[in-house]
Design a protein around this motif. Sequence first.
Motif, short mmCIF file in Angstrom:
data_model
loop_
_atom_site.label_atom_id
_atom_site.label_comp_id
_atom_site.label_asym_id
_atom_site.label_seq_id
_atom_site.Cartn_x
_atom_site.Cartn_y
_atom_site.Cartn_z
N GLU A 25 0.83 -1.20 0.00
CA GLU A 25 0.00 0.00 0.00
C GLU A 25 0.87 1.26 0.00
O GLU A 25 0.51 2.28 -0.62
CB GLU A 25 -0.96 -0.01 1.19
CG GLU A 25 -2.05 -1.07 1.05
CD GLU A 25 -3.10 -0.99 2.15
OE1 GLU A 25 -3.14 0.02 2.87
OE2 GLU A 25 -3.91 -1.94 2.25
N ALA A 26 2.00 1.20 0.67
CA ALA A 26 2.93 2.34 0.65
C ALA A 26 3.53 2.53 -0.74
O ALA A 26 3.67 3.67 -1.22
CB ALA A 26 4.04 2.12 1.67
N GLU A 28 2.11 1.81 -3.52
CA GLU A 28 1.05 2.42 -4.33
C GLU A 28 0.90 3.90 -4.02
O GLU A 28 0.76 4.73 -4.93
CB GLU A 28 -0.28 1.69 -4.07
CG GLU A 28 -1.42 2.18 -4.93
CD GLU A 28 -2.71 1.39 -4.72
OE1 GLU A 28 -3.72 1.75 -5.35
OE2 GLU A 28 -2.70 0.43 -3.92
N ALA A 29 0.96 4.24 -2.73
CA ALA A 29 0.82 5.64 -2.33
C ALA A 29 1.92 6.51 -2.92
O ALA A 29 1.71 7.70 -3.20
CB ALA A 29 0.81 5.75 -0.81
N HIS A 30 3.10 5.94 -3.12
CA HIS A 30 4.23 6.69 -3.66
C HIS A 30 4.36 6.52 -5.19
O HIS A 30 5.34 7.00 -5.77
CB HIS A 30 5.52 6.26 -2.97
CG HIS A 30 5.67 6.82 -1.59
ND1 HIS A 30 6.36 7.98 -1.30
CD2 HIS A 30 5.19 6.38 -0.39
CE1 HIS A 30 6.31 8.23 0.00
NE2 HIS A 30 5.61 7.27 0.58
N GLY A 31 3.39 5.85 -5.80
CA GLY A 31 3.39 5.72 -7.25
C GLY A 31 4.52 4.90 -7.82
O GLY A 31 4.98 5.15 -8.95
N VAL A 70 9.25 6.28 1.98
CA VAL A 70 8.37 5.14 1.69
C VAL A 70 8.17 4.31 2.95
O VAL A 70 7.06 3.88 3.26
CB VAL A 70 8.94 4.28 0.54
CG1 VAL A 70 8.06 3.03 0.34
CG2 VAL A 70 9.02 5.08 -0.74
N THR A 73 5.77 5.91 5.37
CA THR A 73 4.39 5.67 4.94
C THR A 73 3.96 4.26 5.28
O THR A 73 2.85 4.04 5.78
CB THR A 73 4.25 5.92 3.43
OG1 THR A 73 4.62 7.25 3.13
CG2 THR A 73 2.81 5.67 2.96
N LYS A 74 4.84 3.32 5.01
CA LYS A 74 4.54 1.92 5.33
C LYS A 74 4.25 1.75 6.81
O LYS A 74 3.29 1.06 7.21
CB LYS A 74 5.71 1.02 4.91
CG LYS A 74 5.54 -0.45 5.29
CD LYS A 74 6.25 -0.78 6.59
CE LYS A 74 5.98 -2.21 7.03
NZ LYS A 74 6.61 -2.50 8.35
N SER A 76 3.16 3.96 8.99
CA SER A 76 1.87 4.58 9.33
C SER A 76 0.71 3.67 8.92
O SER A 76 -0.25 3.49 9.68
CB SER A 76 1.74 5.94 8.64
OG SER A 76 2.69 6.85 9.12
N ILE A 77 0.81 3.09 7.73
CA ILE A 77 -0.24 2.18 7.26
C ILE A 77 -0.31 0.94 8.15
O ILE A 77 -1.39 0.49 8.54
CB ILE A 77 0.01 1.78 5.80
CG1 ILE A 77 -0.17 2.99 4.88
CG2 ILE A 77 -0.92 0.64 5.37
CD1 ILE A 77 0.32 2.77 3.46
#
Length: 221
Positions: A25-26, A28-31, A70, A73-74, A76-77
């Motif tokens: 998911e991280a 994906e969030a960072h494209g 990244v 973000t990971k 946090s998710i």
Amino acid sequence: MSALLFGSISTVADTSELQRRAFNEAFEAHGLGWNWSRDDYRTMLGNNGGEDRIAQYAKDRNEDVDAVAVHQTKSSIFQELLSSAGVSARPGVVETIRRAQQDGVRLGFVTTTSADNISALLTALAPEVSADTFDLILDSSSVTAPKPDPSVYRHALEQLGEDAAHVVAVEDNAGGVSAATDAGLTCIAFPNENTVGADFAAAETTVESLHPDEVVALLRS
């Protein structure tokens, strides 16, 4: 005295697949267009350190990626998933903790993950397992070198005033086992669903669940 040290989040609750989901998911969030399959992820679990895994993966693909961002973000998710996924303690963990407390064995949570990850896990598992369960909790801020470096275990021994001969560690991956045994501890390998089949030859034993009598026997041996 003696001590029982749980060496990672997934020795207490098997969060390995939640971790992999959080990575994807991280990404994906960072494209990034990355997706780690279970087979991909399993090949990366010989050593600890999610940020290092991201950086190495980017290097192998000749991509310029901010691994720190990244990984943040990971994390946090992952923490959000812990609060909503209904995680539970692994087989025998609660019983082993209670037996240790009954026998006067001190308990430690000796990881090199973040304090926020630990807090999220223990909040999700409370009241069966909480911060109050442990006499010592170590995280990534406790030492400069992550596992498989043994420094976090050596630090734990210093903090507890324990001799390695009287301490048993529980680890779920090969890097953690190496860290524990290199610090002179007896180690129980307790593989998670993505580290089953790894090389745990350095461990004293490899188990599918914790059995209080067996753990106590190792502490007294």
